[in-house]
Design an enzyme around this catalytic site. Structure first.
Site, PDB file in Angstrom:
ATOM      1  N   HIS A  94      -6.273 -10.201  -3.977  1.00 49.58           N
ATOM      2  CA  HIS A  94      -5.254  -9.160  -3.726  1.00 49.58           C
ATOM      3  C   HIS A  94      -4.159  -9.204  -4.789  1.00 49.58           C
ATOM      4  O   HIS A  94      -2.980  -9.042  -4.497  1.00 49.58           O
ATOM      5  CB  HIS A  94      -4.641  -9.329  -2.324  1.00 49.58           C
ATOM      6  N   ASP A 131       0.193  -6.801  -3.453  1.00 52.20           N
ATOM      7  CA  ASP A 131      -1.243  -6.608  -3.225  1.00 52.20           C
ATOM      8  C   ASP A 131      -1.808  -5.887  -4.440  1.00 52.20           C
ATOM      9  O   ASP A 131      -1.074  -5.625  -5.397  1.00 52.20           O
ATOM     10  CB  ASP A 131      -1.501  -5.835  -1.918  1.00 52.20           C
ATOM     11  N   ASP A 137      -2.310  -0.593  12.308  1.00 50.10           N
ATOM     12  CA  ASP A 137      -2.801   0.488  11.442  1.00 50.10           C
ATOM     13  C   ASP A 137      -3.988   1.201  12.090  1.00 50.10           C
ATOM     14  O   ASP A 137      -4.403   2.263  11.632  1.00 50.10           O
ATOM     15  CB  ASP A 137      -3.176  -0.023  10.034  1.00 50.10           C
ATOM     16  N   ARG A 142       0.845  -1.203   0.000  1.00 50.94           N
ATOM     17  CA  ARG A 142       0.000   0.000   0.000  1.00 50.94           C
ATOM     18  C   ARG A 142       0.873   1.243   0.000  1.00 50.94           C
ATOM     19  O   ARG A 142       0.552   2.242  -0.621  1.00 50.94           O
ATOM     20  CB  ARG A 142      -0.940  -0.020   1.194  1.00 50.94           C
ATOM     21  N   TYR A 158      -3.482  -5.037  15.179  1.00 49.64           N
ATOM     22  CA  TYR A 158      -3.524  -4.268  13.930  1.00 49.64           C
ATOM     23  C   TYR A 158      -3.056  -2.837  14.187  1.00 49.64           C
ATOM     24  O   TYR A 158      -3.837  -1.954  14.519  1.00 49.64           O
ATOM     25  CB  TYR A 158      -4.918  -4.358  13.297  1.00 49.64           C
ATOM     26  N   GLU A 193      -9.429 -12.641   1.932  1.00 45.67           N
ATOM     27  CA  GLU A 193     -10.346 -11.751   1.215  1.00 45.67           C
ATOM     28  C   GLU A 193     -10.345 -11.981  -0.297  1.00 45.67           C
ATOM     29  O   GLU A 193     -10.030 -11.090  -1.065  1.00 45.67           O
ATOM     30  CB  GLU A 193      -9.965 -10.288   1.497  1.00 45.67           C
TER      31      GLU A 193
HETATM   32  C1  TNX Z   1      -7.412  -6.567   6.054  1.00 38.92           C
HETATM   33  S1  TNX Z   1      -5.290  -8.500   7.230  1.00 38.92           S
HETATM   34  C2  TNX Z   1      -6.443  -7.027   5.194  1.00 38.92           C
HETATM   35  C3  TNX Z   1      -5.452  -6.084   4.654  1.00 38.92           C
HETATM   36  C4  TNX Z   1      -5.789  -4.656   4.996  1.00 38.92           C
HETATM   37  C5  TNX Z   1      -6.198  -4.581   6.448  1.00 38.92           C
HETATM   38  C6  TNX Z   1      -6.468  -3.194   6.933  1.00 38.92           C
HETATM   39  C7  TNX Z   1      -5.598  -9.103   5.912  1.00 38.92           C
HETATM   40  C8  TNX Z   1      -5.220 -10.470   5.776  1.00 38.92           C
HETATM   41  N1  TNX Z   1      -6.228  -8.362   4.959  1.00 38.92           N
HETATM   42  O1  TNX Z   1      -5.352  -6.261   3.261  1.00 38.92           O
HETATM   43  O2  TNX Z   1      -4.669  -3.872   4.762  1.00 38.92           O
HETATM   44  O3  TNX Z   1      -7.352  -5.362   6.641  1.00 38.92           O
HETATM   45  O4  TNX Z   1      -6.618  -3.195   8.343  1.00 38.92           O
END
Ligand code: TNX
Length: 546
Positions: free
Chosen positions: A268, A197, A427, A168, A425, A331
């Site tokens: 991703h 990603d 972030d 990112r 996390y 995801e």
């Molecule tokens: C989920 S953690 C994601 C990331 C994002 C994050 C933001 C994960 C396996 N996937 O791609 O950056 O949330 O908090």
């Protein structure tokens, strides 16, 4: 107890301590010589002294540090250290224990492996003045006293991780090396690099040059919070060459940090699909994603895409010699597969009930690629719901699913590392204070990180050993500079380090006291940490994109 962080297993005040001065000697056996070199260069830099290295049995009138790898440490923790012979200690916590004794005769560090000796030297540095974390003397010193102590120490978990998202936002190599230093100072031993990603591909791959010619660059990024829908109009990107990656790996290995590369698949992947449209489901020429969030554009899983992933992983395994290879797996929307006639045909050919079974099939194929090289697959907790292959390690992150998946995976005989969002996390903002820099959401305080107990409550006691560690993550959607990254990591990473290293017998009050002293070390190292009472005026709201 001195302000040691993470807290050692046992600490006893001893009698009179030692004195180190100009001309001091580090006496090391051959197994400890790499650690001796590193310690000597750190002490020379900070003091300006001559620090000599000698073989075992040396003596010195100017102060002595003895380093020794010795197989049998008796009652020192659970392991025996017999892993030493077959390569890296990681992730056997028994191989990382050490004993540190300071008497009038000098400092002695004994451990069953070089890794243990290294951790002993990290503790020793914390017994010295914080100023000795500088890279040149800030004041002339002729001698330094080290208090008399006996410390026996061993980690609770073998996997003590810190993750950095380079996709990112790309971070310069120097920052990654500094992060290795900071991780190892806290006895963390896994640096997880999220190298690819939707928003950028960061690792050179010889067989697929467009990944870095095209995939490493994006036209612009969101400005402000992504929900505002604004863009900054500024190109962003960068990547590491193979030589850069090899340098990071070697630098980390010297500090007993294993680098865990992540190539996120089959979702991703938009940066790769933008580089090679034939990897996608539509053939459309996409651009590297300029938004945050989850892209619906995922790999098609036909032979050419499987070949691509195989080739990439094989090149990655050449650069990263560690035991573990992370293939993401989080995801992955199935939308495109559902509307693609080719994906449906593929399912039929494979005898799968439908697109929802594709990811599990694909993960099994990648597992074969990884295990053929004697390595082990790591995936996010989503792969538990897609038939995680035997032998894989599950990194558990996602809300309640993190805990459910951890229990299911441990019961299925898999190993688990806990990185659950509301603790790990980084972030997320530290607090709801409006002075906090813009973050994806709020809030995870240092105390919240410290409260993590990685073994799920509902996991059977006899399966607890399948939880092999804990890890924090810095996703970098809202973090574009090393300074800001340091702010987000520290001091939360200090708390995570203690969760992963120290036993359950620890307290926040005691940690907070030690942390206050520890911050002076981070200050001496030039870390832009967040003060415990909130951002300083130079940090407050500083990095919010306009
Ligand atoms: C989920 S953690 C994601 C990331 C994002 C994050 C933001 C994960 C396996 N996937 O791609 O950056 O949330 O908090």
């Amino acid at each position: 107890m001195m302000e040691l962080l993470p807290r050692p297993t046992s600490y006893r005040e001893g009698g009179p301590g030692a004195e180190l001065s100009d001309g001091m000697v580090i006496s090391a056996d051959s197994a400890s010589s790499g650690v001796a070199d590193l310690l000597a260069s750190e002490l020379r830099a900070a003091t300006g002294w001559q620090v000599n290295i000698a073989g075992p049995g040396a003596d010195s009138a100017n102060g002595l540090i003895r380093l020794e790898v010795r197989g049998n440490l008796g009652d020192l923790g659970p392991g025996t250290g017999d892993r030493a012979a077959d390569g890296p200690a990681f992730p056997d916590p028994g191989a990382e224990k050490y004993r540190l004794t300071v008497t009038e005769a000098g400092v002695e560090i004994v451990a069953p492996t070089p890794a243990g000796v290294f951790y002993g030297t990290r503790t020793l540095r914390q017994l010295l003045p914080a100023d000795l974390f500088r890279s040149a003397p800030s004041t002339a010193r002729t001698a330094v006293a080290v208090e008399g102590v006996e410390i026996s120490d061993a980690p609770r978990f073998g996997w003590r991780g810190i993750g950095l998202d380079l996709s990112r936002h790309f971070f310069p190599k120097d920052f990654v090396l500094k992060l290795v230093d900071l991780a190892s100072l806290h006895k963390l031993n896994v640096l997880h690099l999220h190298l690819t990603d939707d928003q950028g591909w960061r690792a050179q791959i010889d067989g697929y040059p467009r990944l870095t010619e095209v995939g490493a660059w994006r036209r612009e990024s969101p400005a402000g919070h992504y929900t505002e829908g604004r863009k900054d109009g500024t190109p962003h990107g960068g990547f590491f060459t193979k030589a850069d990656l090899a340098e990071i790996v070697a630098y980390a290995a010297r500090r007993f940090v294993t680098v865990l590369p992540e190539i996120d698949m089959p979702g991703h992947m938009q940066a790769a699909i933008a580089s090679y449209p034939e990897l996608g489901n539509t053939g459309e020429q996409l651009e590297v994603l300029t938004n945050w969030g989850i892209s619906e554009h995922v790999l098609n899983l036909e032979e050419n895409a499987v070949r691509f992933c195989t080739d990439v992983l094989e090149e990655i395994m050449e650069v990263f010699p560690g035991r573990y290879v992370h293939i993401g797996g989080d995801e992955c929307p199935t939308t495109e597969w559902e509307s693609s006639p080719r994906a449906r045909q593929l399912c039929e050919r494979l005898g799968l009930a439908g697109p929802q079974e594709l990811q599990g099939w694909f993960t099994a194929r990648m597992s074969e690629v990884i295990s053929a090289k004697g390595r082990r697959l790591v995936g996010w907790n989503e792969i538990v719901d897609a038939d995680a292959p035997p032998g894989s390690v599950i990194l558990c992150w996602e809300g309640k699913n993190a805990w459910r998946a951890a229990v299911e995976a441990a019961r299925a005989g898999l190993e688990v590392v806990m990185a659950p969002e509301p603790w790990c996390y980084f972030d997320w903002a530290y607090s709801d204070d409006p002075r906090e820099p813009l973050a994806i959401r709020s809030a995870i305080s240092v105390e919240q990180v410290y409260s993590l107990e990685p073994v799920p409550d509902d996991l059977e006691k006899d399966l607890a050993h399948r939880v092999i560690g804990a890890q924090c993550q810095l996703w970098s959607e809202y973090v574009a500079t090393p300074q800001h990254a340091e702010y987000m990591y520290f001091p939360r990473a200090c708390a995570l380090a203690e969760v992963a290293w120290s036993g359950r017998d620890r307290s926040w009050e005691d940690f907070e006291r030690r942390l206050s002293a520890h911050l002076a070390r981070l200050g001496a190292l030039g870390v832009n940490y967040r003060p415990l009472d909130g951002p300083n005026p130079g940090q407050a709201r500083t990095w919010a994109t306009p």
